[in-house]
Design an enzyme around this catalytic site. Structure first.
Site, PDB file in Angstrom:
ATOM      1  N   ARG A 113       1.101  -1.031  -0.381  1.00  0.00           N
ATOM      2  CA  ARG A 113       0.258   0.040   0.066  1.00  0.00           C
ATOM      3  C   ARG A 113       0.579   1.473   0.385  1.00  0.00           C
ATOM      4  O   ARG A 113       0.860   2.216  -0.452  1.00  0.00           O
ATOM      5  CB  ARG A 113      -0.786  -0.197   1.104  1.00  0.00           C
ATOM      6  CG  ARG A 113      -1.994  -1.109   1.163  1.00  0.00           C
ATOM      7  CD  ARG A 113      -3.376  -0.345   2.433  1.00  0.00           C
ATOM      8  NE  ARG A 113      -3.302   0.046   2.475  1.00  0.00           N
ATOM      9  CZ  ARG A 113      -4.507   0.875   3.272  1.00  0.00           C
ATOM     10  NH1 ARG A 113      -4.266  -0.412   4.509  1.00  0.00           N
ATOM     11  NH2 ARG A 113      -5.009   2.400   3.050  1.00  0.00           N
ATOM     12  N   CYS A 167      -1.454   5.783   9.047  1.00  0.00           N
ATOM     13  CA  CYS A 167      -1.508   4.774   8.591  1.00  0.00           C
ATOM     14  C   CYS A 167      -2.364   4.874   7.910  1.00  0.00           C
ATOM     15  O   CYS A 167      -2.861   5.758   6.814  1.00  0.00           O
ATOM     16  CB  CYS A 167      -2.137   3.351   9.696  1.00  0.00           C
ATOM     17  SG  CYS A 167      -3.630   4.034  10.445  1.00  0.00           S
TER      18      CYS A 167
END
Length: 283
Positions: free
Chosen positions: A180, A238
Site C-alpha cells: 500500500r 496508517c
C-alpha cells in the site's frame, strides 16, 4: 517512557493482577476491543467468551467519530469518549488493560486514546485473547460507573500539514503494508502511495511468534535501521489511525515518543491535490 510504564502486559502478569491476592486498587479495568478491518463485528465474539469482568468497547462507535473528510476513524469527541469509558468502569485511579483478538491494533487504539486523554496507567495485553489461557466468561458484566474525565493533549497529534512538515524535518513512519505504501494496491482509499518523505514501517513487523510484541532490543534495532532513535522527532500514520497506534505503542516500548497523524491516509487522500509519492523510496 520508563520501564515501569511499559505499554504492554503479559498474560501471566495479568492473571496475577486478576487473582485473589491482588489488592483491589491494582486490579485493572478490562476493555475488550475486538475489531477487524472489514471483518465481522467484535461483539458476537465477545458474547461467546471474554476475560472475566471485561467490558466490550466498539472501536467504530466509541473509539472514533463518524467517518468523513477527517478520515475513516477521526478522533472521538472527548465528552462522548469519556462517557463510553465511564460506562466501561474506567476510573482515573485504577489501571486499565485493553485487549483484542490478537494483533493488537484495536487494543492499541484504546491504549493511545486513553493515554492521549490523560490516563497514565494503561496497558495492552501482549498477544491479545490468543495469549490468554485462563477462563472465559459469557455473562455481560455491569461495572460501577467510572469517574474518568478526558483531558486531551497528553500525547502529541498531527494534522495533515503537520505530518507533511514532520516528514521534511524528522521521520514520518507509514505503518501500513508495504504494497500500500508503494502504491501497488489500495483496497480501501481512493489513491495508492504515501505521503512524500514518509518511510515505510509496517506495524506487522513489530510482532513476533504468537502475535507477541518483539523484544525491546529487536524493536530498537528495527527502528534505528530506518532512522529512528531516542531524540528523533517521529510521527506515525496508517490508513485511519488504528494500526498507527500500535506502531506508537511499539515505539513507546523502546522509550521513543511519537505523534499520531490521526486522520492518516484516509484524510490525506480525501482532499484532492495533496501530493502522493509511490515506489519504495520516501520521495
Amino acid at each position: 517512557m520508563t520501564p515501569a510504564l511499559t505499554p504492554i502486559i503479559s498474560a501471566a502478569d495479568l492473571a496475577t493482577l486478576l487473582g485473589p491476592a491482588s489488592p483491589p486498587a491494582d486490579r485493572p479495568v478490562l476493555l475488550d476491543v475486538r475489531w477487524e478491518l472489514g471483518g465481522p463485528p467484535g461483539e458476537p465474539a465477545y458474547a461467546a467468551g471474554h476475560l472475566p469482568g471485561a467490558v466490550y468497547v466498539d472501536l467504530d462507535r466509541e473509539l472514533a467519530a463518524p467517518p468523513g473528510p477527517a478520515g475513516r476513524h477521526p478522533l472521538p469527541d472527548p465528552e462522548a469518549f469519556g462517557a463510553a469509558m465511564r460506562r466501561a468502569g474506567v476510573r482515573r485511579d485504577r489501571p486499565v488493560v485493553a485487549y483484542d483478538g490478537g494483533h493488537g491494533w484495536a487494543a492499541a487504539r484504546a491504549w493511545w486514546l486513553l493515554r492521549w486523554a490523560g490516563h497514565e496507567r494503561v496497558r495492552v495485553l501482549d498477544g491479545g485473547l490468543a495469549a490468554w489461557h485462563g477462563e472465559l466468561r459469557t455473562a455481560t458484566p455491569t461495572p460501577p460507573e467510572g469517574d474518568f474525565v478526558p483531558r486531551p493533549g497528553a500525547l502529541p497529534v498531527l494534522d495533515a500539514e503537520g505530518a507533511a512538515a514532520l516528514a521534511r524535518r524528522g521521520v514520518l513512519l507509514d505503518a501500513r503494508a508495504g504494497e500500500r505504501y508503494r502504491g501497488e494496491v489500495e483496497p480501501i482509499d481512493p489513491v495508492g502511495g504515501h505521503i512524500p518523505g514518509a518511510v515505510s514501517a509496517p506495524t506487522t513487523e513489530n510482532l513476533g511468534p504468537g502475535g507477541l510484541l518483539r523484544p525491546v532490543e529487536a524493536l530498537a534495532g528495527r527502528f534505528a535501521a530506518i532512522g529512528v532513535s531516542p531524540g528523533t522527532e517521529v510521527g506515525v500514520y496508517c490508513g485511519s489511525g488504528v494500526s498507527a497506534s500500535h506502531e506508537i505503542l511499539a515505539l513507546a516500548a523502546t522509550g521513543i515518543d511519537a505523534a499520531l497523524y490521526a486522520g492518516s491516509w484516509s484524510e490525506w487522500t480525501a482532499t484532492p491535490g495533496r501530493p502522493v509519492a509511490t515506489g519504495e523510496q520516501p520521495g
